[in-house]
Design an enzyme around this catalytic site. Structure first.
Site, PDB file in Angstrom:
ATOM      1  N   TYR A  51       0.841  -1.206   0.000  1.00  0.00           N
ATOM      2  CA  TYR A  51       0.000   0.000   0.000  1.00  0.00           C
ATOM      3  C   TYR A  51       0.877   1.257   0.000  1.00  0.00           C
ATOM      4  O   TYR A  51       1.567   1.560   0.978  1.00  0.00           O
ATOM      5  CB  TYR A  51      -0.944   0.025   1.207  1.00  0.00           C
ATOM      6  N   ASN A 141      -6.557 -14.434   0.263  1.00  0.00           N
ATOM      7  CA  ASN A 141      -6.820 -14.790  -1.138  1.00  0.00           C
ATOM      8  C   ASN A 141      -6.410 -16.223  -1.491  1.00  0.00           C
ATOM      9  O   ASN A 141      -5.746 -16.456  -2.501  1.00  0.00           O
ATOM     10  CB  ASN A 141      -6.100 -13.788  -2.064  1.00  0.00           C
ATOM     11  N   GLN A 162      -8.168 -13.889   5.156  1.00  0.00           N
ATOM     12  CA  GLN A 162      -8.734 -12.633   4.645  1.00  0.00           C
ATOM     13  C   GLN A 162      -9.027 -12.784   3.163  1.00  0.00           C
ATOM     14  O   GLN A 162      -8.153 -13.187   2.393  1.00  0.00           O
ATOM     15  CB  GLN A 162      -7.714 -11.509   4.884  1.00  0.00           C
ATOM     16  N   PRO A 193     -15.613  -4.406   1.903  1.00  0.00           N
ATOM     17  CA  PRO A 193     -17.049  -4.568   2.176  1.00  0.00           C
ATOM     18  C   PRO A 193     -17.924  -3.637   1.344  1.00  0.00           C
ATOM     19  O   PRO A 193     -19.081  -3.958   1.074  1.00  0.00           O
ATOM     20  CB  PRO A 193     -17.164  -4.217   3.672  1.00  0.00           C
ATOM     21  N   LEU A 194     -17.338  -2.490   0.941  1.00  0.00           N
ATOM     22  CA  LEU A 194     -18.130  -1.477   0.220  1.00  0.00           C
ATOM     23  C   LEU A 194     -17.741  -1.476  -1.252  1.00  0.00           C
ATOM     24  O   LEU A 194     -17.127  -0.533  -1.742  1.00  0.00           O
ATOM     25  CB  LEU A 194     -17.895  -0.101   0.858  1.00  0.00           C
TER      26      LEU A 194
HETATM   27  N1  LIG Z   1      -5.884  -8.863   1.378  1.00  0.00           N
HETATM   28  C1  LIG Z   1      -6.126  -8.263   0.248  1.00  0.00           C
HETATM   29  O1  LIG Z   1      -5.757  -8.748  -0.835  1.00  0.00           O
HETATM   30  C2  LIG Z   1      -6.867  -6.964   0.253  1.00  0.00           C
HETATM   31  C3  LIG Z   1      -7.305  -6.418  -0.954  1.00  0.00           C
HETATM   32  C4  LIG Z   1      -7.986  -5.203  -0.914  1.00  0.00           C
HETATM   33  C5  LIG Z   1      -8.211  -4.567   0.297  1.00  0.00           C
HETATM   34  N2  LIG Z   1      -7.734  -5.098   1.457  1.00  0.00           N
HETATM   35  C6  LIG Z   1      -7.918  -4.415   2.765  1.00  0.00           C
HETATM   36  O2  LIG Z   1      -9.310  -4.239   2.961  1.00  0.00           O
HETATM   37  C7  LIG Z   1      -9.565  -2.855   3.231  1.00  0.00           C
HETATM   38  C8  LIG Z   1     -10.953  -2.483   2.776  1.00  0.00           C
HETATM   39  O3  LIG Z   1     -11.063  -2.581   1.366  1.00  0.00           O
HETATM   40  P1  LIG Z   1     -11.054  -1.298   0.385  1.00  0.00           P
HETATM   41  O4  LIG Z   1     -10.352  -0.160   1.048  1.00  0.00           O
HETATM   42  O5  LIG Z   1     -10.519  -1.759  -0.896  1.00  0.00           O
HETATM   43  O6  LIG Z   1     -12.588  -1.008   0.192  1.00  0.00           O
HETATM   44  P2  LIG Z   1     -13.760  -0.546   1.181  1.00  0.00           P
HETATM   45  O7  LIG Z   1     -13.264  -0.365   2.555  1.00  0.00           O
HETATM   46  O8  LIG Z   1     -14.869  -1.490   0.952  1.00  0.00           O
HETATM   47  O9  LIG Z   1     -14.175   0.851   0.567  1.00  0.00           O
HETATM   48  C9  LIG Z   1     -13.367   1.977   0.741  1.00  0.00           C
HETATM   49  C10 LIG Z   1     -13.958   3.131  -0.033  1.00  0.00           C
HETATM   50  O10 LIG Z   1     -15.293   3.361   0.420  1.00  0.00           O
HETATM   51  C11 LIG Z   1     -15.410   4.712   0.874  1.00  0.00           C
HETATM   52  N3  LIG Z   1     -16.315   4.676   2.005  1.00  0.00           N
HETATM   53  C12 LIG Z   1     -16.065   4.313   3.277  1.00  0.00           C
HETATM   54  N4  LIG Z   1     -17.172   4.390   4.035  1.00  0.00           N
HETATM   55  C13 LIG Z   1     -18.161   4.821   3.212  1.00  0.00           C
HETATM   56  C14 LIG Z   1     -19.528   5.121   3.400  1.00  0.00           C
HETATM   57  N5  LIG Z   1     -20.110   4.995   4.598  1.00  0.00           N
HETATM   58  N6  LIG Z   1     -20.247   5.532   2.335  1.00  0.00           N
HETATM   59  C15 LIG Z   1     -19.670   5.667   1.118  1.00  0.00           C
HETATM   60  N7  LIG Z   1     -18.374   5.411   0.866  1.00  0.00           N
HETATM   61  C16 LIG Z   1     -17.623   4.988   1.912  1.00  0.00           C
HETATM   62  C17 LIG Z   1     -14.018   5.161   1.195  1.00  0.00           C
HETATM   63  O11 LIG Z   1     -13.860   6.532   0.984  1.00  0.00           O
HETATM   64  P3  LIG Z   1     -13.645   7.586   2.215  1.00  0.00           P
HETATM   65  O12 LIG Z   1     -12.243   7.386   2.718  1.00  0.00           O
HETATM   66  O13 LIG Z   1     -13.866   8.893   1.578  1.00  0.00           O
HETATM   67  O14 LIG Z   1     -14.675   7.242   3.250  1.00  0.00           O
HETATM   68  C18 LIG Z   1     -13.200   4.391   0.135  1.00  0.00           C
HETATM   69  O15 LIG Z   1     -13.237   5.074  -1.093  1.00  0.00           O
HETATM   70  C19 LIG Z   1      -8.422  -2.153   2.490  1.00  0.00           C
HETATM   71  O16 LIG Z   1      -8.304  -0.805   2.858  1.00  0.00           O
HETATM   72  C20 LIG Z   1      -7.269  -3.038   2.817  1.00  0.00           C
HETATM   73  O17 LIG Z   1      -6.764  -2.760   4.098  1.00  0.00           O
HETATM   74  C21 LIG Z   1      -7.093  -6.313   1.464  1.00  0.00           C
END
Ligand SMILES: NC(=O)c1ccc[n+]([C@@H]2O[C@H](COP(=O)([O-])OP(=O)(O)OC[C@H]3O[C@@H](n4cnc5c(N)ncnc54)[C@H](OP(=O)(O)O)[C@@H]3O)[C@@H](O)[C@H]2O)c1
Length: 292
Positions: A51, A141, A162, A193-194
């Site tokens: 990241y 994964n 995860q 999740p989002l």
């Molecule tokens: N192990 C893996 O391969 C893997 C892969 C991907 C991700 N991850 C981990 O999982 C975490 C979560 O996944 P992600 O960051 O990809 O996606 P996410 O948490 O599902 O979505 C994040 C996005 O949603 C927005 N958001 C947050 N709360 C919201 C709400 N209430 N309403 C509307 N939009 C909202 C955030 O923007 P704002 O900041 O503006 O709120 C950001 O743009 C990652 O940050 C990472 O740590 C792991």
């Protein structure tokens, strides 16, 4: 040592950059957002060397200094390309340096990589455990076959799994990983999740109203936002945890409020069964890898 995590943790993908460090990223804002999240109970923080090419870890390192280390759960990951013995050891040590920590609570394999023997990966993780540099081993994964190959090779249990799992991406439930984790008592963490839009496979942003009437209806009935229902659907499931990323104070409060309401069994079932365009295979699925 059993690993206990809260139902909702903080993700850090896009904090400090994407795949590369963003020199224009507002570091002060990032630090304050992480601190605000921790103060509000999001003490499980998920990051990775990938990241921002380490920038997320640097920002977390600055943010967590003022908190009691024992009350934080800090997770990082080794990149798919760094999975040789030295690569894993160095990756962990570099992450610790950037995070200004002397141990990680969780160290994950970010993506299983068949180019590296399982025995070599296991030797590195075993040594990190023995040295006390990591407290728990996690895998991201991976399908059940891959998880089991690693489990056989490690001298320590796999403490956490995860995967990409949300209202749209259902691979872990369709292919049994969620059930497997439940049976083995291994916490399952749902990333992303989002789900945001992926136009080429007609996936729409689940946080926006107007994209999925079924979600809009359940959100309206419960007086919650779509994002809250999407998170609540996940954490209502036995042994399922999640991590979500935000630097927005309002979004943070929405997520925290998910601990204060319940979804009815009927609403959960309706979303499980009838949410449209469910994808059986995750975008990042590597399937049953021929790990040797
Ligand atoms: N192990 C893996 O391969 C893997 C892969 C991907 C991700 N991850 C981990 O999982 C975490 C979560 O996944 P992600 O960051 O990809 O996606 P996410 O948490 O599902 O979505 C994040 C996005 O949603 C927005 N958001 C947050 N709360 C919201 C709400 N209430 N309403 C509307 N939009 C909202 C955030 O923007 P704002 O900041 O503006 O709120 C950001 O743009 C990652 O940050 C990472 O740590 C792991």
């Amino acid at each position: 040592m059993t690993l206990e995590i809260p139902k909702i943790g903080l993700g850090t993908w896009l904090i400090g950059g994407g795949r590369d460090k963003d020199p224009n990223y507002d570091v002060k804002m990032g630090i304050e957002a992480i601190q605000n999240a921790i103060r509000n109970g999001l003490y499980h923080i998920d990051t990775a060397s990938l990241y921002g090419d380490g920038a997320a870890e640097e920002i977390i390192g600055k943010a967590i200094k003022e908190f009691d280390r024992n009350k934080l759960i800090i997770a990082s990951k080794v990149k798919r390309s760094d999975m040789d013995y030295d690569g894993i050891i160095n990756s962990c040590k570099e992450s610790l340096k950037r995070l200004q920590l002397d141990y990680l609570d969780i160290f994950y394999i970010h993506f299983p990589n068949p180019d590296f023997p399982v025995s070599e990966t296991a030797r590195a993780f075993n040594d990190l455990m023995e040295e006390g540099l990591i407290k728990h081993i996690g895998i991201c994964n991976a399908c059940i076959e891959t998880i089991e190959k690693y489990a056989e090779a490690f001298n320590y249990p796999i403490s956490i799994i995860q995967e990409h799992y949300n209202l749209v991406f259902r691979e872990p439930s369709k292919r049994g990983v969620i059930e497997y984790c439940k049976e083995k008592n291994i916490p399952f963490v749902a990333w992303r999740p989002l789900q945001k839009e992926i136009p080429d496979i007609n996936i729409k942003d689940i946080t926006k109203t107007g994209n999925y009437p079924i979600l809009d209806g359940i959100a309206k009935k419960n007086g919650k936002t779509n994002a809250q229902i999407a998170i609540k659907w996940l954490i209502s499931q036995d042994n399922v945890y999640t991590i979500f990323k935000t630097t927005n104070a309002k979004h943070l409060q929405e997520a925290i409020d998910c601990n204060n309401f319940e979804l009815s069994k009927e609403d959960i079932q309706e979303l499980t069964d009838n949410f449209p365009n469910q994808q059986e295979v995750g975008r990042d699925s590597r399937g049953p890898l021929p790990l040797g």
